[in-house]
Design a protein around this motif. Sequence first.
Motif, PDB file in Angstrom:
ATOM      1  N   THR A 144       0.918  -1.432  -0.243  1.00  0.00           N
ATOM      2  CA  THR A 144      -0.202   0.041   0.227  1.00  0.00           C
ATOM      3  C   THR A 144       0.748   1.416   0.109  1.00  0.00           C
ATOM      4  N   PHE A 145       1.456   0.995   1.407  1.00  0.00           N
ATOM      5  CA  PHE A 145       2.772   2.397   1.282  1.00  0.00           C
ATOM      6  C   PHE A 145       3.914   3.738  -0.804  1.00  0.00           C
ATOM      7  N   SER A 146       3.645   1.611  -1.105  1.00  0.00           N
ATOM      8  CA  SER A 146       4.774   1.354  -2.248  1.00  0.00           C
ATOM      9  C   SER A 146       3.604   2.659  -3.636  1.00  0.00           C
ATOM     10  N   LYS A 147       2.674   2.606  -3.537  1.00  0.00           N
ATOM     11  CA  LYS A 147       1.091   3.351  -4.748  1.00  0.00           C
ATOM     12  C   LYS A 147       0.760   4.524  -3.912  1.00  0.00           C
ATOM     13  N   GLY A 148       1.337   4.868  -2.733  1.00  0.00           N
ATOM     14  CA  GLY A 148       0.575   6.289  -2.737  1.00  0.00           C
ATOM     15  C   GLY A 148      -0.109   6.042  -2.485  1.00  0.00           C
ATOM     16  N   ILE A 149      -1.249   7.406  -2.003  1.00  0.00           N
ATOM     17  CA  ILE A 149      -2.731   7.029  -1.739  1.00  0.00           C
ATOM     18  C   ILE A 149      -4.491   6.544  -2.411  1.00  0.00           C
ATOM     19  N   LYS A 150      -3.864   7.690  -3.831  1.00  0.00           N
ATOM     20  CA  LYS A 150      -4.517   7.069  -4.876  1.00  0.00           C
ATOM     21  C   LYS A 150      -4.731   5.246  -4.768  1.00  0.00           C
ATOM     22  N   GLY A 151      -3.395   4.596  -5.418  1.00  0.00           N
ATOM     23  CA  GLY A 151      -3.273   3.739  -5.994  1.00  0.00           C
ATOM     24  C   GLY A 151      -3.321   2.772  -4.750  1.00  0.00           C
ATOM     25  N   GLY A 152      -2.911   3.199  -3.301  1.00  0.00           N
ATOM     26  CA  GLY A 152      -3.227   2.604  -2.022  1.00  0.00           C
ATOM     27  C   GLY A 152      -4.388   2.148  -1.643  1.00  0.00           C
ATOM     28  N   MET A 153      -5.641   3.210  -1.843  1.00  0.00           N
ATOM     29  CA  MET A 153      -7.243   2.833  -1.699  1.00  0.00           C
ATOM     30  C   MET A 153      -7.421   2.828  -2.566  1.00  0.00           C
ATOM     31  N   ASP A 154      -6.900   2.101  -4.265  1.00  0.00           N
ATOM     32  CA  ASP A 154      -7.537   0.902  -4.667  1.00  0.00           C
ATOM     33  C   ASP A 154      -7.441  -0.368  -4.693  1.00  0.00           C
ATOM     34  N   TYR A 155      -5.763  -0.330  -4.352  1.00  0.00           N
ATOM     35  CA  TYR A 155      -5.228  -1.494  -4.202  1.00  0.00           C
ATOM     36  C   TYR A 155      -6.671  -2.576  -2.923  1.00  0.00           C
ATOM     37  N   ILE A 156      -6.109  -1.789  -2.041  1.00  0.00           N
ATOM     38  CA  ILE A 156      -7.250  -2.061  -0.531  1.00  0.00           C
ATOM     39  C   ILE A 156      -8.185  -2.631  -1.317  1.00  0.00           C
ATOM     40  N   GLU A 157      -9.598  -1.477  -1.595  1.00  0.00           N
ATOM     41  CA  GLU A 157     -10.781  -1.833  -2.220  1.00  0.00           C
ATOM     42  C   GLU A 157     -10.698  -2.905  -2.604  1.00  0.00           C
ATOM     43  N   GLN A 158      -9.515  -3.837  -3.707  1.00  0.00           N
ATOM     44  CA  GLN A 158     -10.078  -4.616  -3.727  1.00  0.00           C
ATOM     45  C   GLN A 158      -9.748  -6.037  -2.844  1.00  0.00           C
ATOM     46  N   PHE A 159      -9.502  -5.863  -1.574  1.00  0.00           N
ATOM     47  CA  PHE A 159      -9.732  -6.824  -0.738  1.00  0.00           C
ATOM     48  C   PHE A 159     -11.020  -6.991   0.041  1.00  0.00           C
ATOM     49  N   LYS A 160     -11.672  -8.208   0.149  1.00  0.00           N
ATOM     50  CA  LYS A 160     -12.939  -8.490   1.146  1.00  0.00           C
ATOM     51  C   LYS A 160     -12.774  -8.451   2.125  1.00  0.00           C
ATOM     52  N   GLY A 161     -13.649  -7.717   3.254  1.00  0.00           N
ATOM     53  CA  GLY A 161     -13.233  -7.692   4.517  1.00  0.00           C
ATOM     54  C   GLY A 161     -11.652  -6.689   5.039  1.00  0.00           C
ATOM     55  N   VAL A 162     -11.189  -5.577   4.350  1.00  0.00           N
ATOM     56  CA  VAL A 162      -9.640  -5.485   4.671  1.00  0.00           C
ATOM     57  C   VAL A 162     -10.422  -3.788   4.311  1.00  0.00           C
ATOM     58  N   ASP A 163      -9.882  -2.847   5.260  1.00  0.00           N
ATOM     59  CA  ASP A 163     -10.298  -1.276   5.020  1.00  0.00           C
ATOM     60  C   ASP A 163      -8.571  -1.209   5.376  1.00  0.00           C
ATOM     61  N   ALA A 164      -8.707   0.509   4.959  1.00  0.00           N
ATOM     62  CA  ALA A 164      -7.866   1.311   5.643  1.00  0.00           C
ATOM     63  C   ALA A 164      -7.915   2.512   5.924  1.00  0.00           C
ATOM     64  N   ILE A 165      -7.141   3.306   6.889  1.00  0.00           N
ATOM     65  CA  ILE A 165      -7.170   4.962   6.990  1.00  0.00           C
ATOM     66  C   ILE A 165      -5.783   5.187   6.340  1.00  0.00           C
ATOM     67  N   PHE A 166      -5.648   6.236   5.860  1.00  0.00           N
ATOM     68  CA  PHE A 166      -4.441   6.704   5.491  1.00  0.00           C
ATOM     69  C   PHE A 166      -4.539   8.236   5.473  1.00  0.00           C
TER      70      PHE A 166
END
Length: 360
Positions: free
Chosen positions: A307-329
């Motif tokens: 997630t860190f490697s992708k920045g906020i926009k890419g990181g949020m898109d990345y996390i959204e694809q995982f069911k049951g996983v969320d994030a605060i940036f």
Amino acid sequence: MKKWKILLSVIVLALVVSACGNSNNDSKKEPSDSKTLLEQPYSKTDFLMGTVVTLKIYDKGKEDVLDKGFDRIKDLAAKITTSDAEKTSEVDKINEQAGKKPVKVSKDVYYLIQEGLKYSENSGGSFDITIGPLTSLWHIGFSDARKPSQAEIDAVLPLINYKDVKMNDEDQTVYLEKEGMELDLGAIAKGFITDETLKVFKDNKVTTSIIDLGGNIYVQGKNPNGNKWNVGIQDPFSPRGSVIGKLPESDMSIVTSGIYERYLEVDGKTYHHILDPKTGYPFDNDIAGVSIVSKKSIDGDGLSTATFSKGIKGGMDYIEQFKGVDAIFISKEKKVYETSGLKGQFELTDKNFQMDTLKK
């Protein structure tokens, strides 16, 4: 697993700030049975794996399970840790035989490496468990930390490739194909150990606990009042552990890391500890801190670096694809972003920060 300086280890980026407070989403729940849960938990703290570890159990009559939890933590740390001078861990033995021969390992270590390879593949290599030669060069978090020369970085980059790790399921062996390769499982080891500690608690009929492995928090069950636990998300710019807001959670892991967690200053420039295995330097984008919320702590660990490697926009898109996983940036500009599963749950309490949404 690299040992951290104790001062830095104490300043974790996620902490339970309220064991008994009500959450807006859970205020109508029935209180827990006061005969079975304690208002003040059994608690034990130790310094292990270079960090402060605290276990708390609220179930009455389960104080002895604290020692069982610590026994499991120590057992796993002995198998995984790579920074001890004695070089006696199973991971040390794998690294020593790189380019020479496969090494038979325990089920625990074999599983952990398998999971590490899964996250490495999923991230496209931005998370890579063979980053050991690079982390050893920088050694950020140690007294001998330094900025390596470009020639030194160029020399180790060819040794970093998770695809050069060969697993043999039948023999339960691990082989690093190139001499000089090194596994560094520090990025996922605490998550795995957190999950294993929870298994010990559940096997011993513990229903309500807090597991804190210095940045990896797991809140089990509901608090003694029958509400979700309030988990504070720390200001990543503060060395004093102040939080910017709180998140009500139950039976979930919260793994938080940030660029000010461990760092090195050279000629007025700050280099944080989250290294890019492709460039050899720390990731450089708009993220100051990120908290991953998931059922399994190892998932939070495995996903945080990618997630860190992708920045906020890419990181949020990345996390959204995982069911049951969320994030605060948290951005370097002190703006706070949350993924869709946390909408309406996270409460910002620090006026120096502001909630924001990404423009499409």
